[in-house]
Design an enzyme around this catalytic site. Structure first.
Site, PDB file in Angstrom:
ATOM      1  N   GLU A 108      -4.610   9.367  -6.814  1.00 59.29           N
ATOM      2  CA  GLU A 108      -3.989  10.234  -5.767  1.00 59.29           C
ATOM      3  C   GLU A 108      -2.617  10.128  -5.906  1.00 59.29           C
ATOM      4  O   GLU A 108      -1.895   9.175  -5.252  1.00 59.29           O
ATOM      5  CB  GLU A 108      -4.489  10.026  -4.280  1.00 59.29           C
ATOM      6  CG  GLU A 108      -5.895  10.464  -4.064  1.00 59.29           C
ATOM      7  CD  GLU A 108      -6.189  10.928  -2.705  1.00 59.29           C
ATOM      8  OE1 GLU A 108      -6.587  11.994  -2.540  1.00 59.29           O
ATOM      9  OE2 GLU A 108      -5.845   9.869  -1.805  1.00 59.29           O
ATOM     10  N   HIS A 154      -6.526   3.904   0.502  1.00 61.67           N
ATOM     11  CA  HIS A 154      -5.894   5.322   0.440  1.00 61.67           C
ATOM     12  C   HIS A 154      -4.310   4.768   0.686  1.00 61.67           C
ATOM     13  O   HIS A 154      -4.098   3.811   1.224  1.00 61.67           O
ATOM     14  CB  HIS A 154      -6.529   6.050   1.428  1.00 61.67           C
ATOM     15  CG  HIS A 154      -5.977   7.580   1.374  1.00 61.67           C
ATOM     16  ND1 HIS A 154      -4.499   7.736   2.148  1.00 61.67           N
ATOM     17  CD2 HIS A 154      -6.468   8.801   0.848  1.00 61.67           C
ATOM     18  CE1 HIS A 154      -4.174   9.146   1.506  1.00 61.67           C
ATOM     19  NE2 HIS A 154      -5.407   9.515   0.956  1.00 61.67           N
TER      20      HIS A 154
END
Ligand code: 13P
Length: 245
Positions: free
Chosen positions: A162, A90
């Site tokens: 993302e 992430h």
């Protein structure tokens, strides 16, 4: 449809969430639903989700099975607690905890070894986006991370696009921008792993996904799902997002 709760919700708040969330899901879901709570709340989430089709994932893991790695948790440990998924790489892990693409690859490989399905996250920063370098970044992240998996490992992997400028900012990528980025990633998958893998891999979008923008995102054929941060913390809003899929 995946929820990343980040560093929110204690075990008791997790139980309360599931009590509210589960009745909101009507009928059998045609999609996978994954909730990634903080590590300490994960066992509570596993037990609160039991008997439903909601799977539980970790937000991070270390690539070694066990050892002198203070503060770390292995894929085996996540699996033993009932997790079946794990987020890897992430952007918050990359930015705040100095993870690089080779760490991400090692984590994804270790996740698969531990019977977890990794969701490998990638995406460009705002300055890279503004400079028109988004695709270069995605291609580089793919080449030095995901491309190191074997075909067999890749078959168990999902990818989350993302864009960092869209995370927690309220500035969602438009369906067009997200879809084009997904196409770039899918074409890299095709070059490395072949057309069957490119058709099968799930590429999900994350960054300010909300109940009011989910329909436009999911209407894009190249967007296979979403990874939701802030809006997943409220059971009503995450249920609306799941229903929209
Ligand atoms: P937000 O939905 O809060 O923008 O977060 C996205 C994200 O980082 C999910 O992993």
């Amino acid at each position: 449809m995946a929820a990343n709760w980040k560093m929110y919700k204690t075990a008791s708040q997790t139980v309360a969430y599931f009590e509210r969330f589960r009745p909101l899901l009507q009928g059998p879901s045609p999609c996978d639903i994954v909730i990634c709570p903080p590590m300490l709340s994960l066992p509570a989430a596993v037990s609160a989700a039991s008997g439903s089709n909601i799977a539980i994932g970790g937000q991070n893991m270390y690539w070694e099975k066990e050892g002198a790695y203070t503060g770390e948790i292995s894929g085996e440990m996540l699996y033993a607690e009932g997790a079946s998924w794990v987020l890897v790489g992430h952007s918050e892990r990359r930015r705040l905890f100095c993870e690089n693409d080779s760490d991400v690859l090692k984590k994804a490989q270790a996740a698969i070894e531990a019977n977890l399905s990794p969701i490998i996250c990638m995406g460009e920063r705002l300055d890279e986006h503004k400079a028109g370098k988004a695709y270069d970044v995605l291609i580089r992240q793919f080449a030095s991370g995901v491309a190191g998996l074997t075909e067999e490992q890749f078959a168990k992997t999902s990818i989350a696009y993302e864009p960092i400028w869209a995370i927690g900012t309220g500035q969602t990528a438009t369906p067009d921008i997200a879809s084009e980025a997904h196409q770039i990633i899918r074409s890299e998958v095709e070059k490395r792993f072949g057309s069957d893998a490119a058709a099968a891999v799930r590429i999900i979008y994350g960054g300010s996904v909300k109940p009011d923008n989910i329909a436009g995102l999911m209407a894009e054929p190249d967007i296979d799902g979403v990874l939701v941060g802030g809006a997943s913390l409220d059971p009503v809003s995450f249920a609306k997002i799941v229903q929209a899929a």
